[in-house]
Design an enzyme around this catalytic site. Structure first.
Site, PDB file in Angstrom:
ATOM      1  N   HIS A   1     -16.060 -42.449  35.705  1.00  0.00           N
ATOM      2  CA  HIS A   1     -15.955 -43.133  34.408  1.00  0.00           C
ATOM      3  C   HIS A   1     -16.465 -42.142  33.363  1.00  0.00           C
ATOM      4  O   HIS A   1     -17.403 -41.370  33.644  1.00  0.00           O
ATOM      5  CB  HIS A   1     -16.890 -44.340  34.295  1.00  0.00           C
ATOM      6  CG  HIS A   1     -16.661 -45.455  35.246  1.00  0.00           C
ATOM      7  ND1 HIS A   1     -17.185 -45.477  36.500  1.00  0.00           N
ATOM      8  CD2 HIS A   1     -16.006 -46.631  35.091  1.00  0.00           C
ATOM      9  CE1 HIS A   1     -16.853 -46.621  37.096  1.00  0.00           C
ATOM     10  NE2 HIS A   1     -16.138 -47.339  36.270  1.00  0.00           N
TER      11      HIS A   1
ATOM     12  N   ASP B   1     -20.209 -42.094  33.141  1.00  0.00           N
ATOM     13  CA  ASP B   1     -20.977 -41.580  34.283  1.00  0.00           C
ATOM     14  C   ASP B   1     -21.333 -40.123  34.058  1.00  0.00           C
ATOM     15  O   ASP B   1     -22.405 -39.667  34.449  1.00  0.00           O
ATOM     16  CB  ASP B   1     -20.160 -41.547  35.592  1.00  0.00           C
ATOM     17  CG  ASP B   1     -19.527 -42.845  35.990  1.00  0.00           C
ATOM     18  OD1 ASP B   1     -20.058 -43.886  35.613  1.00  0.00           O
ATOM     19  OD2 ASP B   1     -18.502 -42.791  36.713  1.00  0.00           O
TER      20      ASP B   1
HETATM   21  C1  XUL Z   1     -16.559 -52.393  39.996  1.00  0.00           C
HETATM   22  C2  XUL Z   1     -15.597 -51.348  40.375  1.00  0.00           C
HETATM   23  C3  XUL Z   1     -15.442 -50.233  39.405  1.00  0.00           C
HETATM   24  C4  XUL Z   1     -14.059 -49.688  39.310  1.00  0.00           C
HETATM   25  C5  XUL Z   1     -13.887 -48.632  38.257  1.00  0.00           C
HETATM   26  O1  XUL Z   1     -16.680 -53.418  40.908  1.00  0.00           O
HETATM   27  O2  XUL Z   1     -15.003 -51.407  41.424  1.00  0.00           O
HETATM   28  O3  XUL Z   1     -16.363 -49.252  39.724  1.00  0.00           O
HETATM   29  O4  XUL Z   1     -13.628 -49.152  40.522  1.00  0.00           O
HETATM   30  O5  XUL Z   1     -14.264 -49.071  37.000  1.00  0.00           O
END
Ligand code: XUL
Ligand code: CO
Length: 437
Positions: free
Chosen positions: A101, A104
């Site tokens: 992300h 992150d």
């Molecule tokens: C949350 C989840 C996230 C997504 C990406 O449950 O799975 O980490 O994969 O935003």
């Protein structure tokens, strides 16, 4: 360059007889299965958020995990050292891909312009490390659920100003994903849902979510980003109800808003179980409807009702999961991303290796067993036979939509009580067990 995992050397394949916990027993990257290397079938990815930013916090207490790369008071120094540590880990583990992300990898600042500048600085380092190591980006995504501005959603927020903030964030995250050569881009609607219907205009929120995704589709064309867009279903948590509930509700949403040609699904095992399905159900639904794309590999705990995000070790799931995926032609742009975290008590860096090695071996065993099942076709033969009545002229006529109620009645009056057949579930389960090793 400092070493963040000095106690671990490159993880090698040593075969099923090995007792070395830091070796693969089943994942042999260059071994061919059905004419293709295991690494190309499985397309493993490490996720940045759990493995490098998750420190074991839970609703009852803060993190328990201390890492040498997050000790500085300067958040940009932490970001840089964490990125170095992550690439050392990817390389030692021998995965092909990573996922992140935006928030992150670089800390958010007070103003969007400064936040984007920080992101560019860390992305430049990531690009260099990708070039140095050959590790590639499976997908990028944007965190639009942690900051307080997104407490009522991003694309579904009651305020257009928050919508605009979210769109700006997706724009930038798509740009950096393209720059890093990402094979895909994921939309997980962290807070795209509601906590109470008493304050929610559901129809309008869904329309707005579609507007955000259409803007993303337009921008993708504009910047010529060739990666695949994915939607990741999840029924609840953090909200009481999320609009991307499961594979079927995502499909309905994509169809309603003419988005099917632009999206595939990223199916996460623990999300499917939270929806009251199995991982296998959502995979099968996605494949049956031509919208399967990628997998967030993990598992839940049957006794805990939340998204525990544990590493996948259940061989039934990996075998049947790979069997369904291979039947659908395997991964194209997607892969197996370990959206999983070590337990709160697993505080040592080596635990991260044990966790990923176990998950990779479990899927490697799944792949090999699935390949054997696809060769023998025990279930296909049974299923083909079970539906063979539909291959007769009578069955074909119904399937083509050319039959009427009157004809059904005439057939039944003439032929009487239909002959029924055993579903043979116990036999089929016994056959599956024979493929475990
Ligand atoms: C949350 C989840 C996230 C997504 C990406 O449950 O799975 O980490 O994969 O935003
Ligand atoms: Co996920």
């Amino acid at each position: 360059m400092p070493q963040y995992f000095p106690e671990v050397k490159k993880i090698k394949y040593e075969g099923p007889k090995s007792k070395n916990p830091l070796a693969f027993k089943h994942y042999n990257p260059d071994e061919k299965v059905m004419g293709k290397k295991m690494r190309d079938h499985l397309r493993f990815a490490v996720c940045y958020w759990h493995s490098f930013k998750g420190m074991g916090a839970d609703p009852f207490g803060p993190g328990t995990i201390l890492r040498s790369y997050n000790q500085s008071d300067d958040p940009m120094k932490v970001a840089e050292e964490t990125m170095q540590a992550a690439f050392e880990f990817f390389t030692k583990l021998g995965v092909e891909f990573w996922c992140f992300h935006d928030r992150d990898i670089a800390p958010e600042a007070d103003k969007l312009a400064e936040t984007n500048r920080r992101l560019d600085q860390i992305v430049a380092l990531a690009k260099k490390l990708q070039n140095d190591t050959g590790v590639k980006l499976l997908w990028g995504t944007s965190n639009m659920f942690s900051h307080r501005r997104f407490m009522a959603g991003a694309g579904t927020n009651p305020s257009p100003a928050v919508f605009a903030y979210a769109a700006s964030q997706v724009k930038k995250a798509m740009e950096v994903t393209k720059y890093l050569g990402g094979a895909g881009y994921v939309f997980w609607g962290g807070r795209e849902g509601y906590d109470t219907l008493l304050n929610t205009d559901m129809g309008r929120e869904l329309d707005h979510l579609a507007c955000l995704l259409h803007m993303a589709v337009d921008y993708k064309k504009k910047i010529r980003f060739g990666g695949q867009f994915f939607i990741e279903p999840k029924p609840k948590e953090p909200t009481k109800h999320q609009y991307d509930f499961d594979a079927a509700s995502c499909h309905a949403f994509l169809q309603k808003y003419d988005l099917v040609p632009h999206f595939k699904l990223n199916i996460e095992a623990n999300h499917a179980t939270l929806a009251g399905h199995t991982f296998l159900h959502d995979l099968e639904y996605a494949l049956a409807n031509g919208i399967f794309g990628s997998v967030d590999a993990n598992r839940g705990d049957p006794l805990l009702g939340w998204d525990t995000d544990q590493f996948p070790t259940d061989l039934y799931d990996t075998i049947m999961g790979m069997y369904i995926i291979l039947r659908g032609g395997g991964f194209k742009t997607g892969g197996l991303n370990f959206d999983a975290k070590v337990r709160r008590q697993s505080i040592d860096p080596v635990d991260l290796f044990h966790a990923h090695i176990g998950g990779m071996d479990a899927f490697a065993r799944g792949l090999k067993a699935a390949a054997r099942m696809l060769k023998d076709k025990p279930f296909e033969k049974f299923i083909r036979d079970r539906y063979k009545g539909w291959n007769t002229p009578f069955g074909k006529k119904i399937e083509k939509g050319r039959a009427t109620f009157e004809q059904m009645e005439a057939y039944t009056l003439k032929n009487g009580e239909p002959r029924i057949q055993s579903g043979r579930q116990e036999l089929l389960e016994n056959i599956l067990n024979e493929y475990i090793d």
